[in-house]
Write a protein that holds these residues in place. Structure first.
Motif, mmCIF file in Angstrom:
data_model
loop_
_atom_site.group_PDB
_atom_site.id
_atom_site.type_symbol
_atom_site.label_atom_id
_atom_site.label_comp_id
_atom_site.label_asym_id
_atom_site.label_seq_id
_atom_site.Cartn_x
_atom_site.Cartn_y
_atom_site.Cartn_z
ATOM 1 N N MET A 1 -4.802 -2.791 -15.890
ATOM 2 C CA MET A 1 -5.937 -2.012 -15.446
ATOM 3 C C MET A 1 -6.022 -0.771 -16.333
ATOM 4 N N ASP A 2 -7.216 -0.480 -16.829
ATOM 5 C CA ASP A 2 -7.330 0.661 -17.723
ATOM 6 C C ASP A 2 -7.390 1.970 -16.942
ATOM 7 N N LEU A 3 -7.107 3.042 -17.640
ATOM 8 C CA LEU A 3 -6.978 4.369 -17.026
ATOM 9 C C LEU A 3 -8.299 4.861 -16.444
ATOM 10 N N ARG A 4 -9.409 4.552 -17.108
ATOM 11 C CA ARG A 4 -10.720 5.008 -16.602
ATOM 12 C C ARG A 4 -11.031 4.347 -15.261
ATOM 13 N N LYS A 5 -10.747 3.058 -15.158
ATOM 14 C CA LYS A 5 -10.998 2.346 -13.909
ATOM 15 C C LYS A 5 -10.110 2.892 -12.787
ATOM 16 N N LEU A 6 -8.850 3.179 -13.114
ATOM 17 C CA LEU A 6 -7.922 3.737 -12.132
ATOM 18 C C LEU A 6 -8.396 5.101 -11.643
ATOM 19 N N LYS A 7 -8.840 5.955 -12.565
ATOM 20 C CA LYS A 7 -9.340 7.288 -12.189
ATOM 21 C C LYS A 7 -10.571 7.167 -11.294
ATOM 22 N N THR A 8 -11.465 6.236 -11.624
ATOM 23 C CA THR A 8 -12.657 6.016 -10.797
ATOM 24 C C THR A 8 -12.265 5.609 -9.383
ATOM 25 N N LEU A 9 -11.287 4.711 -9.257
ATOM 26 C CA LEU A 9 -10.822 4.274 -7.936
ATOM 27 C C LEU A 9 -10.208 5.435 -7.151
ATOM 28 N N ILE A 10 -9.414 6.260 -7.830
ATOM 29 C CA ILE A 10 -8.799 7.416 -7.169
ATOM 30 C C ILE A 10 -9.882 8.360 -6.670
ATOM 31 N N GLU A 20 -6.324 4.160 2.379
ATOM 32 C CA GLU A 20 -5.459 3.341 1.537
ATOM 33 C C GLU A 20 -6.279 2.225 0.914
ATOM 34 N N LEU A 21 -6.005 1.949 -0.373
ATOM 35 C CA LEU A 21 -6.706 0.899 -1.101
ATOM 36 C C LEU A 21 -5.702 0.160 -1.964
ATOM 37 N N GLU A 22 -5.721 -1.168 -1.900
ATOM 38 C CA GLU A 22 -4.823 -1.979 -2.721
ATOM 39 C C GLU A 22 -5.659 -2.994 -3.478
ATOM 40 N N ILE A 23 -5.479 -3.039 -4.804
ATOM 41 C CA ILE A 23 -6.248 -3.941 -5.653
ATOM 42 C C ILE A 23 -5.290 -4.784 -6.473
ATOM 43 N N VAL A 30 -2.300 -2.443 -7.901
ATOM 44 C CA VAL A 30 -2.276 -0.994 -7.725
ATOM 45 C C VAL A 30 -2.572 -0.678 -6.272
ATOM 46 N N ARG A 31 -1.845 0.262 -5.740
ATOM 47 C CA ARG A 31 -2.042 0.710 -4.363
ATOM 48 C C ARG A 31 -2.305 2.209 -4.401
ATOM 49 N N ILE A 32 -3.428 2.645 -3.827
ATOM 50 C CA ILE A 32 -3.799 4.056 -3.791
ATOM 51 C C ILE A 32 -3.767 4.495 -2.333
ATOM 52 N N VAL A 33 -2.988 5.537 -2.050
ATOM 53 C CA VAL A 33 -2.806 6.017 -0.693
ATOM 54 C C VAL A 33 -3.196 7.484 -0.626
#
Length: 150
Positions: A1-10, A20-23, A30-33
C-alpha cells in the motif's frame, strides 16, 4: 500500500465517527485505530492464515453460526472481552482445545487478542469440548459463546 493512500485513510478515520478500520490488500494488511479524538495510529495488522474450511466457504460459515447459537446444550465458555479469537498460540500451531479435548477448570482453551495483548482464556468447567462456536481469526464480542463443554 502506498504512503499517499495510507495518509488518505488515516485522514478519513480521524475526520469520521469510525474508531477502527482494517483493510486487506494483496500486498498486505493495515489496521487503523483511533485512540482519542485527536490521535490516530496506523499499524500493520498480524496476518494469520485462515483455516481451510473458512477459506473455501466464508459465506457458509456465517449462517451456520446462527443455528448453533440456538441449539446450545451443555456448559458454555463465553468471551470475557472484545477482541480477535485464536485457537492456537501461533499461526500454524496445533489448536489449544479442539472438539473432543478433555479440559479442566482453569486450563487454557484459546487466545483472544485485545489491544495487541494476547489473553489466554481458561475453561470455567471440567469436561469435554463438544463444539467450537467461533472460527479462527474471527472478531468476538463480550459474552459471545466460544465453546460448549459437556
Amino acid at each position: 500500500m502506498d504512503l499517499r493512500k495510507l495518509k488518505t485513510l488515516i485522514d478519513l478515520v480521524s475526520e469520521s465517527n469510525v474508531s477502527e478500520l482494517e483493510i486487506t490488500e494483496a500486498d498486505g494488511k493495515v489496521r487503523i485505530v483511533k485512540q482519542s479524538a485527536t490521535q490516530v495510529v496506523a499499524m500493520p495488522a498480524p496476518v494469520y492464515a485462515a483455516p481451510p474450511a473458512a477459506a473455501a466457504a466464508p459465506a457458509a460459515a456465517a449462517p451456520a453460526a446462527a443455528p448453533a447459537a440456538e441449539a446450545i446444550s451443555g456448559q458454555v465458555i463465553k468471551s470475557p472481552m472484545v477482541g480477535t479469537f485464536y485457537r492456537a498460540s501461533s499461526p500454524g500451531a496445533k489448536a489449544i482445545a479442539d472438539v473432543g479435548t478433555q479440559v479442566k477448570k482453569g486450563q487454557a482453551v484459546c487466545i483472544i487478542e485485545a489491544m495487541k495483548i494476547m489473553n489466554e482464556i481458561e475453561s470455567e468447567f471440567d469436561g469435554t469440548v463438544s463444539k467450537v462456536l467461533v472460527e479462527n481469526g474471527q472478531a468476538v464480542e463480550y459474552g459471545q459463546p466460544l465453546f460448549i463443554i459437556e
